[in-house]
Design a protein around this motif. Structure first.
Motif, PDB file in Angstrom:
ATOM      1  N   ARG A   1       0.836  -1.199  -0.071  1.00 44.12           N
ATOM      2  CA  ARG A   1       0.118   0.045   0.129  1.00 44.12           C
ATOM      3  C   ARG A   1       0.630   1.255  -0.077  1.00 44.12           C
ATOM      4  N   GLY A   2       2.070   1.190  -0.077  1.00 43.83           N
ATOM      5  CA  GLY A   2       2.808   2.199  -0.217  1.00 43.83           C
ATOM      6  C   GLY A   2       3.470   2.804   1.089  1.00 43.83           C
TER       7      GLY A   2
ATOM      8  N   ALA B   1       4.259   0.667  12.617  1.00 42.74           N
ATOM      9  CA  ALA B   1       3.275   1.466  13.551  1.00 42.74           C
ATOM     10  C   ALA B   1       1.777   1.017  13.350  1.00 42.74           C
ATOM     11  N   ALA B   2       1.583   0.632  11.937  1.00 39.53           N
ATOM     12  CA  ALA B   2       0.328   0.344  11.553  1.00 39.53           C
ATOM     13  C   ALA B   2      -0.198  -1.101  11.806  1.00 39.53           C
TER      14      ALA B   2
ATOM     15  N   ARG C   1      -6.699  -3.904  16.851  1.00 35.12           N
ATOM     16  CA  ARG C   1      -7.987  -3.657  16.541  1.00 35.12           C
ATOM     17  C   ARG C   1      -8.843  -5.131  16.087  1.00 35.12           C
ATOM     18  N   CYS C   2      -7.878  -5.833  15.583  1.00 34.94           N
ATOM     19  CA  CYS C   2      -8.344  -7.246  14.917  1.00 34.94           C
ATOM     20  C   CYS C   2      -8.206  -8.318  16.066  1.00 34.94           C
ATOM     21  N   GLY C   3      -7.738  -7.956  17.275  1.00 33.83           N
ATOM     22  CA  GLY C   3      -7.531  -9.152  18.112  1.00 33.83           C
ATOM     23  C   GLY C   3      -6.309 -10.278  17.770  1.00 33.83           C
ATOM     24  N   LEU C   4      -5.396  -9.754  17.077  1.00 33.63           N
ATOM     25  CA  LEU C   4      -4.150 -10.534  16.621  1.00 33.63           C
ATOM     26  C   LEU C   4      -3.080 -10.510  17.434  1.00 33.63           C
TER      27      LEU C   4
ATOM     28  N   ILE D   1      -7.474  -3.222   6.460  1.00 38.19           N
ATOM     29  CA  ILE D   1      -7.511  -1.898   7.060  1.00 38.19           C
ATOM     30  C   ILE D   1      -6.367  -1.390   7.217  1.00 38.19           C
ATOM     31  N   ILE D   2      -5.218  -1.979   7.249  1.00 34.83           N
ATOM     32  CA  ILE D   2      -3.865  -1.626   7.753  1.00 34.83           C
ATOM     33  C   ILE D   2      -3.438  -0.317   7.089  1.00 34.83           C
TER      34      ILE D   2
END
Length: 210
Positions: A102-103, A111-112, A119-122, A147-148
C-alpha cells in the motif's frame, strides 16, 4: 464517501448488474442483501476496481475510480469472500507485506501493524503461520490486511461465511467498530447479519436494487 451512478455489467446476454445508483456516507455500515446470483459480488468487484463496468460512474472520496484508479484505490480496503492470504507466512510478516504494498514506509508499516493487530485481536498470534490458524482467525487476518493502511472505505464480501457462532459474533463486533471511522459496505445473504450490524440495507435481486 461512496457514490455509484448507473453502474451496469453484463456477461454476454446475462445482465449481472442493471444500472444501479448508491450513496454510502462516512461512518455508516451499509448492507447489500440478496440471494446468491443477485449481483452483489459483481457490484463489489466493480466498486473496488477489480472489474471494469460496462457503464456508469463510481466515486470514492470524490475521486473518479475509472479515470483515476490508483488514487481512488488508495482509499479502499477490500476483503473478498476468500481472503487473499499467503498461508505460509506469519501473521506479522503478511501484514507488513500488505502495508508495504500500500506504499507505506517501513516505520509507518510497523506502527500500523501494532495498531491493526490490536483492533483485530491478533496480538497473540503475530508470529504464528497463517495456515495453522482457525478459520475465524484467518478471517481476522483478512480484515486486517484490508484496514492496515487506514482506508476511508472498507468493502467486505460475505465476511462471516463459514464461521461458527462465536466467530461470527466476534467478526460482527469488529465490523461495528470499523464503522465508527470509515464507510463500510458488506454483502450477505443473511437477513440476521444486516439486522445486527448495518445502519442501512439495500436488497438486490436480478442485478437491480429493489
Amino acid at each position: 464517501m461512496i457514490e455509484i451512478r448507473g453502474l451496469a455489467k453484463s456477461y454476454g446476454p446475462r445482465l449481472a448488474v442493471g444500472g444501479i445508483d448508491l450513496v454510502v456516507p462516512r461512518g455508516r455500515i451499509f448492507g447489500l442483501l440478496g440471494h446468491n446470483g443477485a449481483g452483489k459480488r459483481t457490484t463489489l468487484q466493480m466498486l473496488t476496481g477489480c472489474l471494469l463496468p460496462d457503464g456508469g460512474e463510481i466515486e470514492i472520496c470524490g475521486i473518479d475510480l475509472l479515470h483515476q484508479p490508483a488514487l481512488a484505490k488508495a482509499h479502499i480496503g477490500y476483503l473478498p469472500e476468500t481472503p487473499p492470504l499467503y498461508r505460509e507466512l506469519s501473521v506479522d510478516d503478511y501484514l507488513i507485506f500488505a502495508a508495504r504494498l500500500r506504499g507505506m514506509k517501513h516505520s509507518e508499516a510497523a506502527a500500523a501493524l501494532a495498531q491493526t493487530r490490536q483492533r483485530c485481536g491478533l496480538e497473540a498470534v503475530g508470529r504464528k503461520i497463517i495456515g495453522t490458524l482457525s478459520k475465524g482467525y484467518q478471517q481476522r487476518v483478512g480484515i486486517a490486511q484490508a484496514i492496515i493502511h487506514h482506508p476511508d472505505v472498507i468493502v467486505l464480501d460475505e465476511p462471516t461465511v463459514g464461521l461458527d457462532p462465536t466467530q461470527i459474533r466476534e467478526i460482527r463486533t469488529l465490523i461495528r467498530e470499523l464503522g465508527d471511522s470509515s464507510s463500510v459496505i458488506l454483502s450477505t445473504h443473511q437477513l440476521g447479519e444486516v439486522e445486527s450490524i448495518c445502519d442501512r440495507v439495500q436488497i438486490m435481486q436480478d442485478g437491480k436494487l429493489i
